[in-house]
Design a protein around this motif. Sequence first.
Motif, short mmCIF file in Angstrom:
data_model
loop_
_atom_site.label_atom_id
_atom_site.label_comp_id
_atom_site.label_asym_id
_atom_site.label_seq_id
_atom_site.Cartn_x
_atom_site.Cartn_y
_atom_site.Cartn_z
N GLY A 192 -7.00 -0.75 -3.85
CA GLY A 192 -7.26 -1.74 -3.25
C GLY A 192 -8.54 -2.77 -4.04
O GLY A 192 -8.60 -4.00 -3.65
N GLY B 220 -12.17 -4.12 -0.58
CA GLY B 220 -10.39 -3.16 -0.55
C GLY B 220 -11.11 -2.18 -0.54
O GLY B 220 -12.16 -1.98 -1.12
N ALA C 23 -8.10 -6.60 -4.28
CA ALA C 23 -9.26 -7.68 -4.70
C ALA C 23 -9.93 -8.11 -6.06
O ALA C 23 -10.47 -9.43 -5.14
CB ALA C 23 -10.88 -6.55 -3.54
N VAL D 129 -2.06 -7.36 2.80
CA VAL D 129 -1.52 -6.12 2.39
C VAL D 129 -0.47 -6.89 1.03
O VAL D 129 0.56 -7.06 1.83
CB VAL D 129 -1.53 -5.02 3.10
CG1 VAL D 129 -2.42 -4.64 4.11
CG2 VAL D 129 -0.31 -5.43 4.53
N VAL E 125 -10.29 -9.09 3.65
CA VAL E 125 -9.65 -7.53 3.31
C VAL E 125 -8.48 -7.83 2.84
O VAL E 125 -7.71 -7.80 3.57
CB VAL E 125 -10.36 -6.73 4.93
CG1 VAL E 125 -9.75 -5.15 4.26
CG2 VAL E 125 -11.19 -6.64 5.25
N VAL E 126 -8.37 -6.54 1.54
CA VAL E 126 -7.48 -7.06 1.07
C VAL E 126 -6.86 -4.97 0.47
O VAL E 126 -8.14 -4.24 0.78
CB VAL E 126 -6.98 -7.47 -0.45
CG1 VAL E 126 -6.65 -8.89 0.42
CG2 VAL E 126 -8.44 -7.09 -1.61
N ASP E 127 -5.11 -5.11 0.81
CA ASP E 127 -5.32 -3.30 1.04
C ASP E 127 -3.92 -3.14 -0.28
O ASP E 127 -2.72 -4.36 0.04
CB ASP E 127 -5.01 -2.45 1.55
CG ASP E 127 -5.26 -0.67 1.07
OD1 ASP E 127 -4.98 -1.13 0.18
OD2 ASP E 127 -5.57 0.05 2.13
N ASP E 128 -2.92 -2.00 -1.12
CA ASP E 128 -1.66 -2.24 -1.56
C ASP E 128 -0.86 -2.19 -0.10
O ASP E 128 -0.12 -2.54 0.53
CB ASP E 128 -1.55 -1.24 -2.14
CG ASP E 128 -2.36 -0.58 -1.89
OD1 ASP E 128 -2.45 0.73 -1.49
OD2 ASP E 128 -3.46 0.34 -2.58
N TYR F 239 -15.58 -3.33 -2.46
CA TYR F 239 -14.28 -2.07 -2.70
C TYR F 239 -15.91 -0.79 -1.47
O TYR F 239 -16.89 -0.81 -2.09
CB TYR F 239 -13.81 -1.29 -3.33
CG TYR F 239 -14.27 -0.84 -4.86
CD1 TYR F 239 -15.22 0.48 -4.54
CD2 TYR F 239 -14.77 -1.60 -5.94
CE1 TYR F 239 -15.47 1.44 -5.77
CE2 TYR F 239 -15.49 -0.52 -6.77
CZ TYR F 239 -16.00 -0.16 -7.08
OH TYR F 239 -16.90 1.45 -8.07
N THR G 286 -12.14 -0.43 5.95
CA THR G 286 -12.69 -1.12 5.76
C THR G 286 -13.34 -2.68 6.55
O THR G 286 -13.92 -2.81 6.27
CB THR G 286 -11.72 -2.06 4.16
OG1 THR G 286 -11.53 -0.41 3.37
CG2 THR G 286 -12.50 -3.09 3.10
N VAL H 154 -7.37 -0.03 5.59
CA VAL H 154 -8.03 -1.18 6.06
C VAL H 154 -8.33 -1.36 7.08
O VAL H 154 -9.30 -2.20 7.44
CB VAL H 154 -6.36 -2.51 6.51
CG1 VAL H 154 -6.45 -3.56 7.45
CG2 VAL H 154 -5.13 -2.16 5.40
#
Length: 198
Positions: free
Chosen positions: A72, A67, A76, A145, A115-118, A89, A129, A126
């Motif tokens: 993130g 993230g 993550a 997300v 890959v993750v994010d808010d 991260y 990353t 994103v």
Amino acid sequence: MIGPGDVERIFRDAGAFREGHFVLASGKHSPRYLEKFQVLQWPNHTERLCETIAAWWRSASPDTVAGPTTGGIILAHEVARQLGTRAVYAERSEQGPGRVFRRGFQLAPGERVLVVDDIMTTGGSVQETVEAVRASGAEVIGAAVLVDRSGGQAQLDVPLRALWTLDVPAYPPGACPLCADGIPVTKPGTTPAQKARA
């Protein structure tokens, strides 16, 4: 698993869905702002939101969850905990645009990374990353997300899933109707706003 209505309720109940006149991290202006840390400060909310993300991607067998800083990191970590993998991260590069892995984080060639994010507005954090993962030789299997506030307009070059999608307008400062109406502007969050592109 939770649906978009549940996510909206969590954000509203936590006071994370704000209305007014805001400068986003992109530098654009918007009448609505999602303060994710009002949600992420509660581990039970974070765990519940991440359960669905982990369920979506479990069968893809990610080796690692990555993230972007800052929110993130939390996501993550929690998604990785639920998947039984590790979390890393990506931070903003000090040498120019983009993101890099520092602090000894290394990804192996062929390593499968989620890959993750808010909150996603343009998809820039994103995508940066994703590019940092690829630069290490690892493989991005997809992205997730909490909220896609572009209404589905932000485009990534990997499969993307969002817990909640909503269309929130964002205006370049020179074309902002809120500015034209003289509504005072607020700069929430901690990331310095970038200069908006017209």
